[in-house]
Design an enzyme around this catalytic site. Structure first.
Site, PDB file in Angstrom:
ATOM      1  N   CYS A 350       0.834  -1.210   0.000  1.00  0.00           N
ATOM      2  CA  CYS A 350       0.000   0.000   0.000  1.00  0.00           C
ATOM      3  C   CYS A 350       0.867   1.257   0.000  1.00  0.00           C
ATOM      4  O   CYS A 350       1.475   1.600  -1.012  1.00  0.00           O
ATOM      5  CB  CYS A 350      -0.989  -0.044   1.156  1.00  0.00           C
ATOM      6  SG  CYS A 350      -2.423   1.030   0.920  1.00  0.00           S
ATOM      7  N   HIS A 434      -3.878  -5.061   0.093  1.00  0.00           N
ATOM      8  CA  HIS A 434      -3.543  -5.681   1.369  1.00  0.00           C
ATOM      9  C   HIS A 434      -3.608  -7.206   1.275  1.00  0.00           C
ATOM     10  O   HIS A 434      -4.695  -7.779   1.311  1.00  0.00           O
ATOM     11  CB  HIS A 434      -4.509  -5.202   2.465  1.00  0.00           C
ATOM     12  CG  HIS A 434      -4.264  -3.790   2.885  1.00  0.00           C
ATOM     13  ND1 HIS A 434      -3.586  -3.464   4.030  1.00  0.00           N
ATOM     14  CD2 HIS A 434      -4.587  -2.610   2.299  1.00  0.00           C
ATOM     15  CE1 HIS A 434      -3.505  -2.142   4.147  1.00  0.00           C
ATOM     16  NE2 HIS A 434      -4.112  -1.611   3.099  1.00  0.00           N
ATOM     17  N   GLU A 436      -2.867  -9.300   3.540  1.00  0.00           N
ATOM     18  CA  GLU A 436      -3.353  -9.876   4.807  1.00  0.00           C
ATOM     19  C   GLU A 436      -4.859  -9.735   4.934  1.00  0.00           C
ATOM     20  O   GLU A 436      -5.467 -10.317   5.822  1.00  0.00           O
ATOM     21  CB  GLU A 436      -2.657  -9.166   5.980  1.00  0.00           C
ATOM     22  CG  GLU A 436      -3.299  -7.889   6.464  1.00  0.00           C
ATOM     23  CD  GLU A 436      -3.216  -6.711   5.495  1.00  0.00           C
ATOM     24  OE1 GLU A 436      -3.912  -5.712   5.691  1.00  0.00           O
ATOM     25  OE2 GLU A 436      -2.423  -6.803   4.529  1.00  0.00           O
TER      26      GLU A 436
END
Length: 460
Positions: A350, A434, A436
């Site tokens: 990001c 992202h 995760e």
């Protein structure tokens, strides 16, 4: 033969209780905004708004209904009014385009300024609330029903809430989840975060998609006039502001927690241990948990930590984390990335991806309304694989500005923007989204394994 108790007798008149009969009246219409009209002609008096660019909000209001018993006209005189069993509009969202949106408040009270963005995730509002990348922003949830699962201590993505406010269509009046410890209203009130509901989130979303992200003011202060709130929105800026310094940690620390066994979904984890230094530009806890689950020893350092001190730790790799705001507003972070790239394997997520782009000589730009949500399709150009990803950013890297040798590995299929890079010569990789998730699908978790492989190959 008829039973004496069942034999009908003479009819007796029913007792009269005139003061006990409630008066039935139609429910009033909602005081929230019913529709948004785009006009080029002057607004009639029934339109409430400040009229900039001919875009105003149509507000229909209804006088309060007073409920009294219906005994007689005389009985009603001087009778105390009974309060409604529902809440009245007590908050406003004023956007910089001049539109005014009436709403009901929850959480904290007061007046707050922020950039309004919309998030398309169906759930995961607690992770969104605690994502440091939302610092300085009001998050509007496009999913209408929010709050039904409450909140719990296990879904925090950082140590506090960083966003400026939450905007929802329908706030759940109850919670139903075995992990719930308190309601969303209670949670926000304790953390001094404002929220509004009973507002037309679809109309606001359409406006943001057409006009781009807008600065807005949330207020429960009835003493402030609309024009005053509009002036606050017009005078507040987010572009060029360093928001990272407000969300980063104060000192280095070690992270050891892995993804809990009940939530772990990846069995292909490395048997080797790799020391990874994570630059905290607003890192989410689940990025750290995923790295730990992949066998990494993790040291987290503040955003301004000198690159020389990090290299003295002799890490196997460095991760530049997510974070809020404009990458061009943090030249010190770009310099840090430049001093580390090429010396050890690097992974940017990001904000980290955008800083890598600038460190390589590329340019970043502000998107019209950004990407925020857990349902963005991304294609890996190397394999053709398409992942559904979780994203949260308002800036992007211009791939045409990158030097020779940098490969665009991923693109966002919604708008073809750059979503991932590799530079084999410099041993780096980066993703604009992202991996995760939290909240979101786990399609992109393999990126952590790719980073581990990059560190493993560098050992050879």
């Amino acid at each position: 033969r008829k039973h004496p108790l069942l034999t009908p007798g003479p009819a007796s008149p029913l007792p009269s209780f005139p003061n006990m009969l409630p008066q039935m009246r139609p429910l009033p219409s909602s005081p929230a905004i019913h529709a948004v009209h785009r006009r080029t002609s002057p607004a009639p008096p029934s339109i409430r708004g400040l009229g900039q660019h001919g875009r105003v909000a149509l507000v229909r209001t209804t006088a309060p209904v007073v409920c009294r018993s219906v005994a007689s006209p005389a009985a009603n005189q001087g009778a105390p009014a009974v309060e409604r069993p529902w809440k009245l509009s007590d908050a406003r969202l004023v956007l910089e385009d001049g539109s005014v949106w009436n709403a009901k408040s929850f959480g904290a009270s007061g007046t707050q300024v922020g950039e309004v963005v919309f998030n398309t995730s169906l759930t995961g509002y607690q992770e969104i609330l605690t994502d440091p990348s939302y610092a300085g922003q009001f998050v509007l949830m496009t999913n209408p029903h929010i709050g039904n699962t409450g909140v719990n201590s296990g879904d925090e993505e950082s140590i506090k809430c960083f966003l400026g406010g939450l905007i929802v269509r329908s706030l759940s009046i109850c919670t139903s989840n075995w992990r719930c410890t308190e309601t969303l209203d209670e949670y926000l009130r304790k953390r001094n975060i404002m929220g509004i509901y009973d507002v037309d989130t679809r109309a606001i979303t359409r406006r943001l998609r057409e006009d781009g992200s807008l600065i807005g003011v949330l207020s429960t202060d009835q003493s402030l006039k609309d024009k005053e709130l509009l002036e606050m929105a017009k005078n507040w800026k987010i572009v060029g502001v360093d928001l990272i310094s407000d969300v980063t940690c104060d000192a280095p620390y070690e992270w050891v927690d892995k993804t809990g066994s009940g939530w772990e979904f990846n069995d292909n984890q490395s048997s080797e241990t790799f020391h990874v230094v994570v630059y905290d530009f607003g890192v989410k806890h689940n990025i750290l948990r995923r790295l730990a689950s992949y066998g990494c020893k993790i040291t987290v350092v503040p955003a301004s930590w000198p690159a020389s001190d990090v290299l003295n730790l002799k890490p196997d790799g460095v991760l530049f984390s997510n974070g809020p705001g404009d990458p061009a507003a943090v030249p010190y972070a770009v310099k840090t990335v430049q001093e580390i790239v090429g010396k050890v394997p690097v992974f940017g997520i990001c904000m980290g991806h955008q800083l890598i782009g600038q460190a390589l000589g590329g340019k970043t730009f502000k998107m019209k309304f950004g990407h925020h949500g857990g349902n963005h399709p991304v294609r890996d150009n190397r394999t053709g694989r398409v992942d559904i990803s979780a994203q949260n950013h308002n800036y992007a890297v211009d791939p045409e500005s990158l030097p020779e040798g940098v490969q665009v590995t991923h693109i966002n299929l919604n708008d073809q923007s750059c979503a991932g890079l590799v530079f084999p010569k410099m041993k780096l990789m980066s993703l604009q989204y992202h991996p995760e998730s939290s909240p979101g699908p786990h399609d992109s978790d393999l990126a952590f394994g790719e980073f581990v492989e990059l560190m493993k190959n560098n050992r050879l």
